[in-house]
Design an enzyme around this catalytic site. Structure first.
Site, mmCIF file in Angstrom:
data_model
loop_
_atom_site.group_PDB
_atom_site.id
_atom_site.type_symbol
_atom_site.label_atom_id
_atom_site.label_comp_id
_atom_site.label_asym_id
_atom_site.label_seq_id
_atom_site.Cartn_x
_atom_site.Cartn_y
_atom_site.Cartn_z
ATOM 1 N N GLN A 1 0.849 -1.194 0.000
ATOM 2 C CA GLN A 1 0.000 0.000 0.000
ATOM 3 C C GLN A 1 0.889 1.251 0.000
ATOM 4 O O GLN A 1 0.388 2.359 -0.131
ATOM 5 C CB GLN A 1 -0.890 0.034 1.238
ATOM 6 N N HIS B 1 -1.299 1.583 -4.383
ATOM 7 C CA HIS B 1 -1.656 3.000 -4.251
ATOM 8 C C HIS B 1 -0.704 3.911 -5.016
ATOM 9 O O HIS B 1 -0.611 5.103 -4.730
ATOM 10 C CB HIS B 1 -1.691 3.389 -2.771
ATOM 11 N N CYS C 1 -0.570 14.149 -15.355
ATOM 12 C CA CYS C 1 -1.399 15.344 -15.545
ATOM 13 C C CYS C 1 -2.804 15.119 -14.972
ATOM 14 O O CYS C 1 -3.437 14.102 -15.234
ATOM 15 C CB CYS C 1 -1.506 15.660 -17.045
HETATM 16 C C1 BV8 Z 1 -11.752 3.429 -3.469
HETATM 17 C C2 BV8 Z 1 -1.736 6.950 -1.410
HETATM 18 C C3 BV8 Z 1 -13.619 3.362 -4.911
HETATM 19 C C4 BV8 Z 1 -1.841 8.422 -1.145
HETATM 20 C C5 BV8 Z 1 -3.424 5.904 0.009
HETATM 21 C C6 BV8 Z 1 -15.880 7.463 2.040
HETATM 22 C C7 BV8 Z 1 -15.622 8.255 0.933
HETATM 23 C C8 BV8 Z 1 -14.746 7.860 -0.075
HETATM 24 C C9 BV8 Z 1 -14.109 6.636 0.023
HETATM 25 C C10 BV8 Z 1 -14.382 5.873 1.149
HETATM 26 C C11 BV8 Z 1 -15.244 6.250 2.144
HETATM 27 N N1 BV8 Z 1 -15.273 5.271 3.084
HETATM 28 C C12 BV8 Z 1 -14.441 4.284 2.733
HETATM 29 C C13 BV8 Z 1 -13.906 4.627 1.553
HETATM 30 C C14 BV8 Z 1 -12.959 3.867 0.808
HETATM 31 C C15 BV8 Z 1 -11.578 4.478 1.081
HETATM 32 C C16 BV8 Z 1 -11.131 4.038 2.464
HETATM 33 O O1 BV8 Z 1 -10.824 2.891 2.671
HETATM 34 N N2 BV8 Z 1 -11.122 4.984 3.434
HETATM 35 C C17 BV8 Z 1 -10.703 4.632 4.785
HETATM 36 C C18 BV8 Z 1 -9.942 5.794 5.411
HETATM 37 C C19 BV8 Z 1 -11.951 4.273 5.584
HETATM 38 N N3 BV8 Z 1 -10.734 3.897 0.065
HETATM 39 C C20 BV8 Z 1 -10.545 4.557 -1.083
HETATM 40 O O2 BV8 Z 1 -10.975 5.669 -1.312
HETATM 41 C C21 BV8 Z 1 -9.787 3.780 -2.140
HETATM 42 N N4 BV8 Z 1 -10.502 3.861 -3.372
HETATM 43 O O3 BV8 Z 1 -12.375 2.916 -2.583
HETATM 44 O O4 BV8 Z 1 -12.243 3.678 -4.703
HETATM 45 C C22 BV8 Z 1 -13.862 3.667 -6.327
HETATM 46 C C23 BV8 Z 1 -14.127 2.592 -7.183
HETATM 47 C C24 BV8 Z 1 -14.404 2.878 -8.504
HETATM 48 C C25 BV8 Z 1 -14.363 4.204 -8.980
HETATM 49 C C26 BV8 Z 1 -14.047 5.257 -8.107
HETATM 50 C C27 BV8 Z 1 -13.799 4.987 -6.759
HETATM 51 C C28 BV8 Z 1 -8.417 4.377 -2.367
HETATM 52 C C29 BV8 Z 1 -7.592 4.259 -1.111
HETATM 53 C C30 BV8 Z 1 -6.154 4.675 -1.417
HETATM 54 C C31 BV8 Z 1 -5.801 5.907 -0.632
HETATM 55 N N5 BV8 Z 1 -4.364 6.233 -0.832
HETATM 56 N N6 BV8 Z 1 -2.131 6.196 -0.221
HETATM 57 C C32 BV8 Z 1 -0.718 8.932 -0.280
HETATM 58 O O5 BV8 Z 1 0.113 8.145 0.204
HETATM 59 O O6 BV8 Z 1 -0.679 10.161 -0.079
HETATM 60 S S1 BV8 Z 1 -3.844 5.018 1.376
HETATM 61 C C33 BV8 Z 1 -2.763 5.289 2.673
HETATM 62 O O7 BV8 Z 1 -3.281 4.487 3.738
HETATM 63 C C34 BV8 Z 1 -1.336 4.805 2.505
HETATM 64 O O8 BV8 Z 1 -1.073 4.218 1.270
HETATM 65 C C35 BV8 Z 1 -1.224 3.729 3.607
HETATM 66 O O9 BV8 Z 1 -0.330 2.745 3.305
HETATM 67 C C36 BV8 Z 1 -2.610 3.250 3.570
HETATM 68 C C37 BV8 Z 1 -3.128 2.267 4.509
HETATM 69 O O10 BV8 Z 1 -2.776 2.603 5.802
HETATM 70 P P1 BV8 Z 1 -1.678 1.694 6.522
HETATM 71 O O11 BV8 Z 1 -0.636 1.323 5.538
HETATM 72 O O12 BV8 Z 1 -2.345 0.585 7.232
HETATM 73 O O13 BV8 Z 1 -1.042 2.736 7.483
HETATM 74 P P2 BV8 Z 1 -1.584 3.153 8.922
HETATM 75 O O14 BV8 Z 1 -0.851 4.386 9.301
HETATM 76 O O15 BV8 Z 1 -3.091 3.133 8.927
HETATM 77 O O16 BV8 Z 1 -1.136 1.946 9.886
HETATM 78 C C38 BV8 Z 1 0.234 1.700 10.112
HETATM 79 C C39 BV8 Z 1 0.304 0.394 10.862
HETATM 80 O O17 BV8 Z 1 1.669 0.086 11.055
HETATM 81 C C40 BV8 Z 1 -0.336 0.461 12.233
HETATM 82 O O18 BV8 Z 1 -1.115 -0.714 12.430
HETATM 83 C C41 BV8 Z 1 0.872 0.462 13.189
HETATM 84 O O19 BV8 Z 1 0.582 -0.253 14.386
HETATM 85 C C42 BV8 Z 1 1.873 -0.322 12.378
HETATM 86 N N7 BV8 Z 1 3.280 -0.040 12.678
HETATM 87 C C43 BV8 Z 1 3.839 1.090 13.172
HETATM 88 N N8 BV8 Z 1 5.189 0.915 13.266
HETATM 89 C C44 BV8 Z 1 5.459 -0.341 12.816
HETATM 90 C C45 BV8 Z 1 4.247 -0.953 12.441
HETATM 91 N N9 BV8 Z 1 4.181 -2.203 11.953
HETATM 92 C C46 BV8 Z 1 5.342 -2.890 11.827
HETATM 93 N N10 BV8 Z 1 6.553 -2.361 12.156
HETATM 94 C C47 BV8 Z 1 6.642 -1.105 12.652
HETATM 95 N N11 BV8 Z 1 7.851 -0.595 12.989
HETATM 96 ZN ZN ZN Z 2 -2.065 17.114 -19.702
#
Ligand code: BV8
Ligand code: ZN
Length: 249
Positions: free
Chosen positions: A101, A119, A127
């Site tokens: 991700q 992602h 663009c």
């Molecule tokens: C989609 C790129 C449909 C950008 C990212 C309401 C409105 C709109 C959408 C939604 C909605 N409700 C739900 C959704 C769907 C939405 C979603 O899931 N929202 C969530 C917040 C509820 N998803 C989307 O919108 C996706 N698209 O659904 O499209 C669609 C279909 C057809 C046509 C049109 C649309 C797109 C989601 C992609 C978003 N982009 N990244 C950027 O980076 O700027 S996601 C972003 O979160 C990052 O990529 C990240 O990797 C990802 C996931 O989070 P995690 O990786 O889990 O990171 P997090 O911080 O949460 O957790 C870290 C973990 O690591 C913790 O557990 C921690 O304990 C642990 N940790 C800490 N230290 C360590 C460790 N583990 C091991 N070792 C360590 N040392």
């Molecule tokens: Zn263009």
């Protein structure tokens, strides 16, 4: 940390291993996770609020500058021992695929050969209007913020998937096919809150694949894991390999 002998045997005999990683995989490389509070200039913003097309339409300069800051920060970061252990697994097992991700490119930098970026990748741009990719991540002339597309004059945006945007179809399809075939699934450093990526561990479990959760904290998917290794990626992964292959230095 000691490891269950059943898990070690499953790892050594894995036919097709999938490593599914989230932001926690890169935490020990010094890259804040997505759920970490933002700091400094960006402390007033939540990542989820900036990583959307609407935020870019509303305030393209702030969103572009946030990505330029993250891109510059990520350029300075190196893969950690967890990334390197994942890359080493490709040498030890018949088939290993990484599905990440993360947008930082650190799995590839560590030497992993098969990496699916669900992602996108922060180091590329495209663009916002015509979709053409631009080699120049930081803009051709360095004056316009955001830089302009050399084809149509539209604003460039980072080549990542924003909230509310569909994942790249090919990457998603390939990820589902790979998970469907896997017999061992390591879920590393993800809170499993973002969909549809978070559906992959569930898919793996539903296909009878062994799921292993590696995270220092509790996650939404601990319950579907047969093994939960409570620890950091940079410590647990090298430890797991050393325990499974004690003679492989
Ligand atoms: C989609 C790129 C449909 C950008 C990212 C309401 C409105 C709109 C959408 C939604 C909605 N409700 C739900 C959704 C769907 C939405 C979603 O899931 N929202 C969530 C917040 C509820 N998803 C989307 O919108 C996706 N698209 O659904 O499209 C669609 C279909 C057809 C046509 C049109 C649309 C797109 C989601 C992609 C978003 N982009 N990244 C950027 O980076 O700027 S996601 C972003 O979160 C990052 O990529 C990240 O990797 C990802 C996931 O989070 P995690 O990786 O889990 O990171 P997090 O911080 O949460 O957790 C870290 C973990 O690591 C913790 O557990 C921690 O304990 C642990 N940790 C800490 N230290 C360590 C460790 N583990 C091991 N070792 C360590 N040392
Ligand atoms: Zn263009």
């Amino acid at each position: 940390m000691s490891f269950d002998t059943v898990l070690l045997e499953k790892l050594r005999s894995a036919r097709h291993l999938v490593v599914f990683s989230g932001a926690g995989m890169s935490a020990e490389s010094g890259i804040p996770t997505f759920r970490d509070a933002q700091t400094g200039l960006w402390a007033q913003y939540r990542a989820e609020d900036l990583a959307t097309p609407d935020a870019f339409r509303r305030d393209p300069v702030t969103v572009w500058n946030w990505y330029a800051w993250r891109r510059a920060m990520m350029r300075e970061r190196q893969p950690n021992a967890g990334h390197l252990a994942v890359a080493r697994l490709e040498r030890l097992l018949p088939e290993v695929n990484v599905i990440t991700q993360n947008v930082d490119g650190l799995h590839q930098a560590a030497g992993s050969g098969s990496v699916i970026e669900l992602h996108g990748n922060i180091h590329g741009s495209r663009c916002f209007d015509c979709g053409r990719t631009s080699g120049e991540a930081d803009g051709a002339n360095g004056i316009d913020i955001p830089p302009r597309c050399t084809y149509c004059g539209g604003m460039l945006r980072p080549a990542v998937v924003w909230f509310g945007e569909a994942l790249p179809m090919q990457a998603w399809q390939r990820a589902e096919d790979i998970v469907t075939d896997a017999d061992l699934f390591l879920c590393v450093g993800t809170s499993s809150l973002v969909e549809p990526a978070a559906s992959l561990p569930r898919l793996a479990r539903s296909r009878g694949c062994t799921v292993v959760q590696i995270n220092p904290d509790v996650t939404a998917h601990d319950a579907i894991a047969q093994f939960v290794l409570r620890g950091k990626a940079g410590g647990v992964l090298p430890g797991l390999l050393a325990a499974a292959w004690p003679d492989d230095s």
